[in-house]
Motif scaffolding. Structure first.
Motif, PDB file in Angstrom:
ATOM      1  N   GLU A  59       2.400   1.700  -3.456  1.00 48.26           N
ATOM      2  CA  GLU A  59       1.424   2.207  -4.429  1.00 48.26           C
ATOM      3  C   GLU A  59       1.233   3.710  -4.269  1.00 48.26           C
ATOM      4  O   GLU A  59       1.181   4.453  -5.261  1.00 48.26           O
ATOM      5  N   ARG A  60       1.150   4.175  -3.016  1.00 48.16           N
ATOM      6  CA  ARG A  60       0.963   5.615  -2.777  1.00 48.16           C
ATOM      7  C   ARG A  60       2.172   6.412  -3.260  1.00 48.16           C
ATOM      8  O   ARG A  60       2.027   7.467  -3.903  1.00 48.16           O
ATOM      9  N   ARG A  99       2.450   9.231  -6.269  1.00 43.47           N
ATOM     10  CA  ARG A  99       2.968  10.589  -6.056  1.00 43.47           C
ATOM     11  C   ARG A  99       4.062  10.924  -7.063  1.00 43.47           C
ATOM     12  O   ARG A  99       4.103  12.030  -7.606  1.00 43.47           O
ATOM     13  N   ALA A 130       0.832  -1.207   0.000  1.00 43.03           N
ATOM     14  CA  ALA A 130       0.000   0.000   0.000  1.00 43.03           C
ATOM     15  C   ALA A 130       0.863   1.253   0.000  1.00 43.03           C
ATOM     16  O   ALA A 130       0.585   2.222  -0.726  1.00 43.03           O
ATOM     17  N   GLY A 131       1.925   1.243   0.814  1.00 44.08           N
ATOM     18  CA  GLY A 131       2.829   2.391   0.830  1.00 44.08           C
ATOM     19  C   GLY A 131       3.510   2.593  -0.505  1.00 44.08           C
ATOM     20  O   GLY A 131       3.654   3.731  -0.987  1.00 44.08           O
TER      21      GLY A 131
END
Length: 252
Positions: free
Chosen positions: A25-26, A30, A22-23
């Motif tokens: 992907e974020r 960005r 999840a990190g």
């Protein structure tokens, strides 16, 4: 009496993998948005800075497609890199912390790139250490720039004619080293400076260095909190820790 709860290692690993995914992907979103906003068509390398995190996190990141990993301290990085290699993973290791000359022989055994060369003496020590490692490709090296000229936090000084710590002298020493390749520059935004001011200054220093060393095209700048601004000002490498792995324990 309530039975003791025994944690399941496989469940914990799956949960951690999901957190990292999840990190990742974020952060990738960005970076993509920042590249689009800056009309950048070139790639930006994300370096996952894993200081204080275990080798198991590095292995999970490599499974998720992360190719570049950064560390700050040799005493942690050396055994971690060895553990990761023993497990069969081969990320590119970037040493991004302050480097003492007496640690060069250790660092060159696992690092593919060093981002923190800030003196001619360190450049020479790094080159000499790299010569002792057989069959290795040239070590990539970045000149760390002290944007505000404060040597206390590390970094060579722009516009300085000092034969040891001026940016031109350090870049020239790396460019002349047979076992090292001058990749470009690295910097951290100084305390009290806005990212815009800091990275604009770094871009100006980079333009001067590239005029003398056209191959020094890399720019290592930007971290979890300011990577968008760094990319807008030309960063080719961003060093991401907390936005990817979560908040880390305080280093002692």
């Amino acid at each position: 009496m309530r039975a003791a709860v025994v944690s399941n290692p496989s469940t914990a690993a799956a949960d951690r993998r999901a957190e990292l995914a999840a990190g990742l992907e974020r952060v990738r979103a960005r970076i993509a948005a920042a590249r689009a906003a800056a009309s950048r068509v070139d790639d930006v390398t994300m370096i996952a800075v894993t200081k204080t995190y275990p080798a198991s996190d590095v292995l999970l990141l490599t499974e998720l497609g992360v190719t570049d990993v950064g560390e700050n301290r040799d005493q942690e990085a050396a055994p971690k890199a060895a553990a990761v290699a023993d497990a069969g993973a081969r990320p590119r290791w970037h040493f991004v912390g302050r480097l003492q000359r007496n640690k060069c022989r250790s660092v060159v055994r696992y690092a593919d790139a060093v981002h923190s060369v800030d003196s001619v003496r360190l450049a020479n020590a790094l080159s000499s250490a790299a010569e002792s490692v057989r069959d290795r490709v040239p070590l990539e090296a970045f000149v760390q720039v002290s944007i505000d000229g404060d040597r206390a936090r590390g970094g060579a000084v722009p516009d300085s004619v000092d034969p040891d710590v001026g940016v031109p002298a350090v870049a020239a020493a790396l460019a002349a080293a047979p076992t090292v390749r001058l990749a470009g520059l690295m910097a951290v935004a100084p305390l009290g400076w806005t990212p815009e001011r800091a990275f604009d200054r770094l871009a100006a220093v980079a333009a001067v260095v590239r005029a003398e060393h056209p191959g020094a095209t890399a720019l290592s700048a930007g971290m979890s909190g300011d990577l968008e601004t760094a990319i807008a000002y030309g960063a080719t490498h961003v060093r991401v820790g907390s936005a990817l792995l979560g908040m880390r324990a305080t280093l002692r």
